[in-house]
Design a protein around this motif. Structure first.
Motif, PDB file in Angstrom:
ATOM      1  N   GLY A 190      16.831   3.402  32.331  1.00 23.31           N
ATOM      2  CA  GLY A 190      17.060   2.870  33.581  1.00 23.31           C
ATOM      3  C   GLY A 190      18.344   2.905  34.214  1.00 23.31           C
ATOM      4  N   ASP A 210      17.807  -1.992  36.807  1.00 21.78           N
ATOM      5  CA  ASP A 210      16.335  -1.672  36.748  1.00 21.78           C
ATOM      6  C   ASP A 210      16.229  -0.845  35.521  1.00 21.78           C
ATOM      7  N   SER A 212      13.877  -0.739  31.587  1.00 20.21           N
ATOM      8  CA  SER A 212      12.743  -0.878  30.913  1.00 20.21           C
ATOM      9  C   SER A 212      12.869  -0.711  29.125  1.00 20.21           C
ATOM     10  N   SER A 229       9.641  -4.587  31.296  1.00 19.10           N
ATOM     11  CA  SER A 229      10.761  -4.173  32.230  1.00 19.10           C
ATOM     12  C   SER A 229      11.383  -5.207  32.961  1.00 19.10           C
ATOM     13  N   TYR A 230      12.482  -5.125  33.516  1.00 19.98           N
ATOM     14  CA  TYR A 230      13.289  -6.238  34.384  1.00 19.98           C
ATOM     15  C   TYR A 230      14.062  -5.405  35.340  1.00 19.98           C
ATOM     16  N   SER A 231      14.127  -6.010  36.698  1.00 18.00           N
ATOM     17  CA  SER A 231      14.864  -5.482  37.560  1.00 18.00           C
ATOM     18  C   SER A 231      15.347  -6.682  38.319  1.00 18.00           C
ATOM     19  N   THR A 233      18.560  -7.996  41.402  1.00 18.95           N
ATOM     20  CA  THR A 233      19.719  -7.759  42.444  1.00 18.95           C
ATOM     21  C   THR A 233      20.445  -8.943  42.511  1.00 18.95           C
ATOM     22  N   ASP A 242      12.453  -9.274  39.385  1.00 18.42           N
ATOM     23  CA  ASP A 242      11.056  -8.836  39.099  1.00 18.42           C
ATOM     24  C   ASP A 242      11.049  -8.488  37.428  1.00 18.42           C
TER      25      ASP A 242
END
Length: 342
Positions: A190, A210, A212, A229-231, A233, A242
């Protein structure tokens, strides 16, 4: 993802809220998406929990033994109930006669539940409903198991955040801009975006990511792992994220209680930040999986939560819409009482 990114901690705080009574909701809200009989049982659970607390809604509930009388009690979803209900020794609702009002003030149906020698029956607006489908306040055993789960999950999320911090907070990412994550032994892929801490400081921080990762070992917890996964801002103290992660074989011990998160998944959108010097956070998603505790002879338990939460530190936890199951049984939030500011 950095020392100043607390989205995972916010999730833990939200989960802690699940064991607390919802405080007085704001007026006008979206209103309940539940069937009236389900909304009533959730309101009943909150009414029970408000007794002997400093919450404003406790003024709308009086208790005489196992019987509770409610007068215009407003639930987290904005709906309202009037009437009375009775519990058994375990806290289950065995009799009720309650008038329901929708969040916009519209008069709703009357809910009647009776327990007699031949069993329990329930009607809503004169129509029969199956009592077994209605959520009940948590029993003491469910509350203890759930409290242990919350303790373990909170620690796990903090450890996951620290693990990712150690890996991603690398000198390689100290230069400003967006960076593709280079090949690494953990299999993380990512990108991260780096910016100055502030315009007067040369120190950098990760302001967006962003990523994974497959089966990432959790630091200092042999055999435990997190994948998914992790994103996120961030802007100042405000963060939106998310996540879709699964935590496996994570263990924690606190106050003599050992908790093992056997396989727990969280899929959610969350936000947190600061408003008028108070921390706020919101959650929209699901939590599911299995766990076990060292002091519980019943062995493994299951948990399923889906819905939304809106909370502000020291002021309120609101659950406008949710579904919660413990060991396959639908339960209502509000079994344990919250004291202090409201």
């Amino acid at each position: 993802m950095t020392r100043r990114t607390k989205a995972n901690v916010a999730i833990a705080l939200l989960l802690m809220a699940l064991t607390l009574v919802g405080c007085n909701p704001s007026t006008g809200g979206p209103g309940s998406a539940d069937e009236p009989q389900v909304a009533i049982m959730k309101a009943v659970s909150q009414a029970m929990a408000s007794v002997n607390t400093t919450s404003p809604e406790s003024n709308h509930v009086t208790q005489d033994g196992n019987t509770y009388n409610v007068t215009s009690f407003t639930a987290d979803d904005g709906s309202r109930i009037d009437g009375s209900f009775t519990t058994d020794a375990s806290g289950a609702i065995i009799d009720a006669n309650l008038k329901f009002y929708y969040a916009d003030g519209t008069e709703g149906p009357t809910f009647i539940l009776k327990t007699e020698d031949n069993g329990t029956s329930a009607t809503i607006g004169g129509e029969s409903v199956n009592p077994a489908t209605l959520p009940q306040p948590m029993t003491r055993d469910q509350g203890r198991a759930f409290g242990a789960f919350i303790m373990g999950y909170e620690e796990a999320l903090e450890d996951v955040e620290e693990t990712l911090d150690e890996i991603l907070d690398d000198d390689y990412y100290r230069s400003e801009g967006k960076h593709t994550i280079r090949e690494n032994r953990w299999g993380i892929t990512g990108s991260v975006t780096v910016a100055p801490e502030d315009r007067w400081d040369d120190d950098m921080k990760i302001v967006a990511a962003d990523v994974s990762f497959p089966a990432l070992p959790i630091e200092d917890k042999r055999g435990a792992s997190v994948s998914g996964s992790y994103s996120f801002t961030s802007r100042g103290d405000d963060i939106e994220a998310d996540i879709n992660i699964t935590i496996e074989d994570y263990w924690e011990e606190d106050d003599g209680v050992t908790v093992n998160l056997e396989n727990v998944r969280i899929v959610a959108s969350i936000a947190e930040g600061e408003r008028r010097d108070d921390d706020y956070f919101s959650f929209d998603g699901s939590i599911s999986g299995s766990f076990s505790t060292g002091r519980d002879a019943a062995g493994s338990h299951s948990i399923e939560f889906s819905g939304s939460i809106d909370a502000m530190e020291d002021h309120y936890f609101r659950f406008p819409e949710y579904s919660l199951k413990i060991d396959g049984e639908s339960v209502a939030i509000g079994r344990q009482a919250r004291t202090g500011r409201n």
